[in-house]
Design a protein around this motif. Sequence first.
Motif, PDB file in Angstrom:
ATOM      1  N   PRO A 150       0.816  -1.201   0.000  1.00 32.34           N
ATOM      2  CA  PRO A 150       0.000   0.000   0.000  1.00 32.34           C
ATOM      3  C   PRO A 150       0.851   1.252   0.000  1.00 32.34           C
ATOM      4  O   PRO A 150       2.009   1.218   0.404  1.00 32.34           O
ATOM      5  N   HIS A 151       0.278   2.358  -0.420  1.00 27.63           N
ATOM      6  CA  HIS A 151       0.985   3.621  -0.592  1.00 27.63           C
ATOM      7  C   HIS A 151       1.394   4.199   0.763  1.00 27.63           C
ATOM      8  O   HIS A 151       0.604   4.265   1.685  1.00 27.63           O
ATOM      9  N   LEU A 152       2.676   4.633   0.863  1.00 28.42           N
ATOM     10  CA  LEU A 152       3.192   5.284   2.072  1.00 28.42           C
ATOM     11  C   LEU A 152       3.414   6.758   1.756  1.00 28.42           C
ATOM     12  O   LEU A 152       4.060   7.097   0.772  1.00 28.42           O
ATOM     13  N   GLU A 153       2.930   7.623   2.600  1.00 29.86           N
ATOM     14  CA  GLU A 153       3.087   9.063   2.416  1.00 29.86           C
ATOM     15  C   GLU A 153       4.537   9.501   2.596  1.00 29.86           C
ATOM     16  O   GLU A 153       5.005  10.428   1.954  1.00 29.86           O
ATOM     17  N   CYS A 154       5.236   8.814   3.478  1.00 22.63           N
ATOM     18  CA  CYS A 154       6.613   9.208   3.800  1.00 22.63           C
ATOM     19  C   CYS A 154       7.656   8.557   2.894  1.00 22.63           C
ATOM     20  O   CYS A 154       8.860   8.708   3.111  1.00 22.63           O
ATOM     21  N   LEU A 155       7.245   7.839   1.843  1.00 18.40           N
ATOM     22  CA  LEU A 155       8.186   7.137   0.961  1.00 18.40           C
ATOM     23  C   LEU A 155       9.137   8.103   0.248  1.00 18.40           C
ATOM     24  O   LEU A 155      10.337   7.821   0.123  1.00 18.40           O
ATOM     25  N   ALA A 156       8.643   9.252  -0.199  1.00 18.23           N
ATOM     26  CA  ALA A 156       9.495  10.229  -0.885  1.00 18.23           C
ATOM     27  C   ALA A 156      10.606  10.713   0.033  1.00 18.23           C
ATOM     28  O   ALA A 156      11.758  10.884  -0.384  1.00 18.23           O
ATOM     29  N   GLU A 157      10.269  10.915   1.299  1.00 15.21           N
ATOM     30  CA  GLU A 157      11.286  11.358   2.278  1.00 15.21           C
ATOM     31  C   GLU A 157      12.338  10.283   2.485  1.00 15.21           C
ATOM     32  O   GLU A 157      13.540  10.570   2.543  1.00 15.21           O
ATOM     33  N   PHE A 158      11.892   9.010   2.600  1.00 11.39           N
ATOM     34  CA  PHE A 158      12.837   7.898   2.772  1.00 11.39           C
ATOM     35  C   PHE A 158      13.771   7.762   1.553  1.00 11.39           C
ATOM     36  O   PHE A 158      14.965   7.504   1.688  1.00 11.39           O
ATOM     37  N   GLN A 159      13.186   7.963   0.348  1.00 13.10           N
ATOM     38  CA  GLN A 159      13.989   7.881  -0.875  1.00 13.10           C
ATOM     39  C   GLN A 159      15.042   8.989  -0.909  1.00 13.10           C
ATOM     40  O   GLN A 159      16.193   8.769  -1.304  1.00 13.10           O
ATOM     41  N   GLU A 160      14.664  10.169  -0.505  1.00 13.70           N
ATOM     42  CA  GLU A 160      15.612  11.288  -0.468  1.00 13.70           C
ATOM     43  C   GLU A 160      16.744  10.994   0.499  1.00 13.70           C
ATOM     44  O   GLU A 160      17.918  11.263   0.213  1.00 13.70           O
ATOM     45  N   ASN A 161      16.422  10.420   1.663  1.00 13.10           N
ATOM     46  CA  ASN A 161      17.453  10.077   2.661  1.00 13.10           C
ATOM     47  C   ASN A 161      18.410   9.017   2.122  1.00 13.10           C
ATOM     48  O   ASN A 161      19.626   9.109   2.342  1.00 13.10           O
ATOM     49  N   VAL A 162      17.888   7.997   1.441  1.00 13.91           N
ATOM     50  CA  VAL A 162      18.776   6.956   0.908  1.00 13.91           C
ATOM     51  C   VAL A 162      19.673   7.511  -0.190  1.00 13.91           C
ATOM     52  O   VAL A 162      20.817   7.081  -0.350  1.00 13.91           O
ATOM     53  N   ARG A 163      19.189   8.474  -0.966  1.00 12.37           N
ATOM     54  CA  ARG A 163      20.041   9.105  -1.993  1.00 12.37           C
ATOM     55  C   ARG A 163      21.172   9.894  -1.359  1.00 12.37           C
ATOM     56  O   ARG A 163      22.280   9.913  -1.867  1.00 12.37           O
ATOM     57  N   LYS A 164      20.883  10.567  -0.263  1.00 11.78           N
ATOM     58  CA  LYS A 164      21.892  11.386   0.422  1.00 11.78           C
ATOM     59  C   LYS A 164      22.897  10.528   1.179  1.00 11.78           C
ATOM     60  O   LYS A 164      24.097  10.769   1.111  1.00 11.78           O
ATOM     61  N   THR A 165      22.394   9.543   1.898  1.00  9.03           N
ATOM     62  CA  THR A 165      23.271   8.767   2.793  1.00  9.03           C
ATOM     63  C   THR A 165      23.778   7.485   2.170  1.00  9.03           C
ATOM     64  O   THR A 165      24.769   6.930   2.631  1.00  9.03           O
ATOM     65  N   ASN A 166      23.068   6.997   1.160  1.00  8.40           N
ATOM     66  CA  ASN A 166      23.426   5.736   0.500  1.00  8.40           C
ATOM     67  C   ASN A 166      23.377   4.571   1.496  1.00  8.40           C
ATOM     68  O   ASN A 166      24.090   3.597   1.363  1.00  8.40           O
ATOM     69  N   ASN A 167      22.509   4.712   2.498  1.00  8.39           N
ATOM     70  CA  ASN A 167      22.342   3.684   3.528  1.00  8.39           C
ATOM     71  C   ASN A 167      21.035   2.959   3.246  1.00  8.39           C
ATOM     72  O   ASN A 167      19.978   3.353   3.720  1.00  8.39           O
ATOM     73  N   PHE A 168      21.130   1.871   2.491  1.00  7.52           N
ATOM     74  CA  PHE A 168      19.941   1.138   2.079  1.00  7.52           C
ATOM     75  C   PHE A 168      19.322   0.374   3.242  1.00  7.52           C
ATOM     76  O   PHE A 168      18.101   0.213   3.324  1.00  7.52           O
ATOM     77  N   SER A 169      20.138  -0.087   4.165  1.00  6.32           N
ATOM     78  CA  SER A 169      19.622  -0.805   5.342  1.00  6.32           C
ATOM     79  C   SER A 169      18.700   0.091   6.147  1.00  6.32           C
ATOM     80  O   SER A 169      17.616  -0.348   6.599  1.00  6.32           O
ATOM     81  N   ALA A 170      19.112   1.353   6.354  1.00  4.71           N
ATOM     82  CA  ALA A 170      18.266   2.290   7.107  1.00  4.71           C
ATOM     83  C   ALA A 170      16.966   2.538   6.346  1.00  4.71           C
ATOM     84  O   ALA A 170      15.889   2.641   6.968  1.00  4.71           O
ATOM     85  N   PHE A 171      17.045   2.629   5.013  1.00  6.55           N
ATOM     86  CA  PHE A 171      15.843   2.825   4.192  1.00  6.55           C
ATOM     87  C   PHE A 171      14.854   1.678   4.407  1.00  6.55           C
ATOM     88  O   PHE A 171      13.665   1.886   4.643  1.00  6.55           O
ATOM     89  N   LEU A 172      15.371   0.429   4.334  1.00  2.00           N
ATOM     90  CA  LEU A 172      14.497  -0.737   4.519  1.00  2.00           C
ATOM     91  C   LEU A 172      13.904  -0.773   5.924  1.00  2.00           C
ATOM     92  O   LEU A 172      12.710  -1.086   6.101  1.00  2.00           O
ATOM     93  N   ALA A 173      14.723  -0.414   6.906  1.00  2.00           N
ATOM     94  CA  ALA A 173      14.217  -0.414   8.287  1.00  2.00           C
ATOM     95  C   ALA A 173      13.106   0.615   8.448  1.00  2.00           C
ATOM     96  O   ALA A 173      12.063   0.337   9.063  1.00  2.00           O
ATOM     97  N   ASN A 174      13.298   1.807   7.862  1.00  2.00           N
ATOM     98  CA  ASN A 174      12.281   2.853   7.960  1.00  2.00           C
ATOM     99  C   ASN A 174      11.003   2.455   7.228  1.00  2.00           C
ATOM    100  O   ASN A 174       9.894   2.687   7.720  1.00  2.00           O
TER     101      ASN A 174
END
Length: 193
Positions: A158-182
């Motif tokens: 289902p659609h997550l409202e905060c997905l765009a924010e998580f994607q932006e964070n993974v682009r900046k930090t390149n921390n995919f594990s944190a993205f998946l956890a979030n």
Amino acid sequence: MIEDELALFDKSINEFWNKFRSTVSDTTCQMMGLRDSYKDSIKALTEKLSVKLKEEERMVEMFLEYRNQICRRNKLIQEKKDNLLKLIAEIKDKNEKLEVLTANIQELKEEYAKKKETISAANKANEERLKRLQKSADLYKDRLGLEIRKIYVSDSAPHLECLAEFQENVRKTNNFSAFLANVRKAFTAMVYN
């Protein structure tokens, strides 16, 4: 040659004069004969000298012509020599350029070999990393039921409202594990609400 003939002529005149003096007392007929003989020898000598003079003139003309031919040939030889020296200089210049290009090619080959080796090592490392990532993806799929797929539209079901924010964070930090956890936390929170 003319001087010799003139000397001979002079000698024959002297001989003639000596004969003439000795025979002056002879008859007038003898004098006339001697005079005719003298005229004939003068005429013969004149013709002979004339032929010799013409031959010498031809020889001088031939000599001048040969000299001119030699000058022309020497000039041609010099021109060809100059052209040959230019060609030799051009060949030397091209050989030097060829040596430089050969050295450059050798350097490029060595650089290419090093880059190829580096790329090969990077590919091998990428393959190893891909294998590890595939194991991780399989682990997420088996244990958590998550499936990671490549999609061209960024979205989730289902659609997550905060997905765009998580994607932006993974682009900046390149921390995919944190993205998946979030993302997991957001899905968990959505399910429990």
